[in-house]
Write a protein that holds these residues in place. Structure first.
Motif, PDB file in Angstrom:
ATOM      1  N   TYR A  50     115.702  46.912  -1.565  1.00 52.93           N
ATOM      2  CA  TYR A  50     115.538  47.791  -2.730  1.00 52.93           C
ATOM      3  C   TYR A  50     116.669  48.822  -2.761  1.00 52.93           C
ATOM      4  CZ  TYR A  50     113.655  51.306  -5.896  1.00 52.93           C
ATOM      5  OH  TYR A  50     113.503  52.205  -6.920  1.00 52.93           O
ATOM      6  N   PHE A  51     117.022  49.342  -1.584  1.00 58.97           N
ATOM      7  CA  PHE A  51     118.123  50.291  -1.496  1.00 58.97           C
ATOM      8  C   PHE A  51     119.417  49.651  -1.984  1.00 58.97           C
ATOM      9  CE2 PHE A  51     121.766  51.602   1.221  1.00 58.97           C
ATOM     10  CZ  PHE A  51     121.984  52.844   0.642  1.00 58.97           C
ATOM     11  N   ALA A  52     119.686  48.438  -1.534  1.00 55.25           N
ATOM     12  CA  ALA A  52     120.919  47.741  -1.924  1.00 55.25           C
ATOM     13  C   ALA A  52     120.973  47.535  -3.434  1.00 55.25           C
ATOM     14  CB  ALA A  52     121.017  46.405  -1.200  1.00 55.25           C
ATOM     15  N   SER A  53     119.827  47.158  -4.008  1.00 51.14           N
ATOM     16  CA  SER A  53     119.760  46.936  -5.455  1.00 51.14           C
ATOM     17  C   SER A  53     119.993  48.236  -6.224  1.00 51.14           C
ATOM     18  CB  SER A  53     118.389  46.348  -5.814  1.00 51.14           C
ATOM     19  OG  SER A  53     118.252  46.219  -7.214  1.00 51.14           O
ATOM     20  N   ALA A  54     119.365  49.321  -5.760  1.00 51.99           N
ATOM     21  CA  ALA A  54     119.502  50.615  -6.435  1.00 51.99           C
ATOM     22  C   ALA A  54     120.935  51.145  -6.303  1.00 51.99           C
ATOM     23  CB  ALA A  54     118.510  51.617  -5.845  1.00 51.99           C
ATOM     24  N   PHE A  55     121.524  50.987  -5.130  1.00 52.80           N
ATOM     25  CA  PHE A  55     122.899  51.447  -4.885  1.00 52.80           C
ATOM     26  C   PHE A  55     123.871  50.686  -5.783  1.00 52.80           C
ATOM     27  CE2 PHE A  55     126.965  51.773  -2.792  1.00 52.80           C
ATOM     28  CZ  PHE A  55     126.967  53.044  -2.227  1.00 52.80           C
ATOM     29  N   ARG A  56     123.691  49.366  -5.865  1.00 48.98           N
ATOM     30  CA  ARG A  56     124.576  48.539  -6.690  1.00 48.98           C
ATOM     31  C   ARG A  56     124.450  48.915  -8.168  1.00 48.98           C
ATOM     32  NH1 ARG A  56     123.080  44.228  -4.745  1.00 48.98           N
ATOM     33  NH2 ARG A  56     121.487  43.637  -6.252  1.00 48.98           N
ATOM     34  N   LYS A  57     123.239  49.226  -8.611  1.00 46.70           N
ATOM     35  CA  LYS A  57     123.028  49.600 -10.010  1.00 46.70           C
ATOM     36  C   LYS A  57     123.709  50.918 -10.328  1.00 46.70           C
ATOM     37  CE  LYS A  57     119.379  50.269 -13.454  1.00 46.70           C
ATOM     38  NZ  LYS A  57     117.912  50.285 -13.698  1.00 46.70           N
ATOM     39  N   LYS A  58     123.698  51.845  -9.373  1.00 45.61           N
ATOM     40  CA  LYS A  58     124.282  53.171  -9.606  1.00 45.61           C
ATOM     41  C   LYS A  58     125.803  53.166  -9.471  1.00 45.61           C
ATOM     42  CE  LYS A  58     124.059  58.019  -8.058  1.00 45.61           C
ATOM     43  NZ  LYS A  58     123.939  58.578  -9.412  1.00 45.61           N
ATOM     44  N   PHE A  59     126.322  52.489  -8.438  1.00 42.35           N
ATOM     45  CA  PHE A  59     127.747  52.582  -8.139  1.00 42.35           C
ATOM     46  C   PHE A  59     128.539  51.314  -8.455  1.00 42.35           C
ATOM     47  CE2 PHE A  59     125.685  55.639  -5.204  1.00 42.35           C
ATOM     48  CZ  PHE A  59     126.298  56.797  -5.661  1.00 42.35           C
ATOM     49  N   GLY A  60     127.854  50.255  -8.887  1.00 40.24           N
ATOM     50  CA  GLY A  60     128.555  49.039  -9.282  1.00 40.24           C
ATOM     51  C   GLY A  60     129.052  48.192  -8.136  1.00 40.24           C
ATOM     52  N   ILE A  61     128.566  48.452  -6.916  1.00 38.66           N
ATOM     53  CA  ILE A  61     129.005  47.681  -5.749  1.00 38.66           C
ATOM     54  C   ILE A  61     127.883  47.669  -4.713  1.00 38.66           C
ATOM     55  CG2 ILE A  61     130.052  49.706  -4.639  1.00 38.66           C
ATOM     56  CD1 ILE A  61     132.220  47.836  -3.539  1.00 38.66           C
ATOM     57  N   ASN A  62     127.765  46.559  -3.978  1.00 39.72           N
ATOM     58  CA  ASN A  62     126.771  46.469  -2.918  1.00 39.72           C
ATOM     59  C   ASN A  62     127.131  47.444  -1.790  1.00 39.72           C
ATOM     60  OD1 ASN A  62     125.761  45.155  -0.224  1.00 39.72           O
ATOM     61  ND2 ASN A  62     124.572  44.159  -1.835  1.00 39.72           N
ATOM     62  N   PRO A  63     126.145  48.144  -1.181  1.00 34.35           N
ATOM     63  CA  PRO A  63     126.465  49.125  -0.135  1.00 34.35           C
ATOM     64  C   PRO A  63     127.207  48.521   1.064  1.00 34.35           C
ATOM     65  CG  PRO A  63     124.097  48.697  -0.217  1.00 34.35           C
ATOM     66  CD  PRO A  63     124.703  48.106  -1.454  1.00 34.35           C
TER      67      PRO A  63
END
Length: 330
Positions: free
Chosen positions: A306-319
């Motif tokens: 879920y963190f990875a999905s949320a991070f990618r949505k916000k910053f446009g890249i996988n953490p």
């Protein structure tokens, strides 16, 4: 010292400086960076023609002196701009960092705008011809909905309003500034983000005009209570109190708290905290001292996926990829 100059002369000076322009994306002839003329200050202006009638401008420059720009009455497209730093003052308002303005198409009045030399100007600006806006109706012979018609005029002074940049808008602004793509992929990505911003602005504008948002009348000490609630949230971002507990801690009932928090901060307490956690995660990953699982746990995400999905949505890249890129750049 104050520089007073007409809008026409100001942009003619930029044009005279064209020999300093350069391409930031070799695969895109419609993406150009212009250097700020030395007589005004320093920095640059990036102009991207996304398509005919749709232009994105990213400004990052500073003025050496106070600047007053005088403009005559003129035709004007739809335009919106967001300040991340700096700002300007015109006849009607002052727009600064964390705020936006939205102008419909039509006739811009004779006016003057003033910029200070105190802060650098970081701004995202979009110009959109009314035909682009009308194209979302489908058949352009159809009339726009009544609540949107004020945004597209031809022979009358344009509609103009301003507001506070919401967290959802802030996410998109950062995605534009940190666009990881080049060539056609970049153009598709940036156009999508520009239109997403426009959708959020239109939604806010329509809500304000139709009265769909019922505003709570803030009492004298309510603002202090809400900022205290925000501090509690951020201080306990990894294990925050429930809304019921939080509202009780600051002396407001839950219903009033939710309504007033959204009114003041432009989003719900949950979403405010969510975006803060992701910003914190971004800072921690920048250090390169922890892996993705450790960062997710520290900022309060129980699920790595879920963190990875949320991070990618916000910053446009996988953490994970962000962490790899960061380490490779060191």
């Amino acid at each position: 010292m104050t520089i007073i100059i007409s809008q026409q002369a100001y942009w003619e000076t930029w044009d005279e400086n064209l020999h300093h322009a350069y391409k930031i994306d070799p695969g895109d002839d419609l993406d150009t960076v212009y250097r700020c003329p030395q007589q005004f200050g320093g920095g640059d202006l990036r102009v991207i023609e996304l398509r005919k009638g749709l232009q994105l401008v990213i400004s990052n420059y500073h003025f050496s002196d106070r600047l007053i720009l005088q403009s005559l009455e003129r035709e004007h497209p739809l335009e919106y701009n967001f300040y991340l730093s700096g700002g300007h003052t015109d006849k009607y308002s002052t727009i600064g960092a964390g705020q936006y303005s939205l102008c419909g198409s039509g006739i811009a009045p004779k006016e003057h705008c003033e910029w200070s030399a105190a802060q650098p100007i970081i701004e995202i600006n979009v110009h959109m011809q009314p035909e682009i806006f009308r194209s979302f109706v489908g058949d352009q012979s159809e009339q726009l909905a009544p609540e949107l018609q004020h945004l597209v005029k031809s022979d009358r002074h344009y509609h103009k309003n301003s507001g506070t940049t919401t967290p959802a808008m802030q996410v998109i602004l950062q995605q534009i500034l940190q666009c990881p793509y080049y060539g056609i992929t970049k153009r598709m990505y940036l156009e999508a983000k520009v239109l997403e911003l426009m959708a959020l602005l239109v939604e806010k504008d329509v809500e304000a005009r139709t009265g769909e948002i019922q505003t709570y009348q803030l009492k004298s000490d309510d603002l202090e209570r809400l900022h205290h609630a925000k501090e509690i949230l951020l201080r306990n971002f990894d294990n925050p109190p429930s809304l019921v507990d939080l509202s009780r801690q600051v002396g407001l009932n839950e219903c009033t708290f939710k309504q007033a928090f959204r009114q003041v901060f432009g989003t719900t307490a949950f979403h405010y905290l969510h975006h803060y956690r992701l910003e914190k995660a971004h800072q921690l990953l920048q250090t390169g001292e922890m892996n993705v699982t450790e960062v997710a746990r520290i900022v309060g995400f129980a699920s790595r996926s879920y963190f990875a999905s949320a991070f990618r949505k916000k910053f446009g890249i996988n953490p994970k990829q962000y962490l790899i890129n960061r380490k490779n750049s060191l």
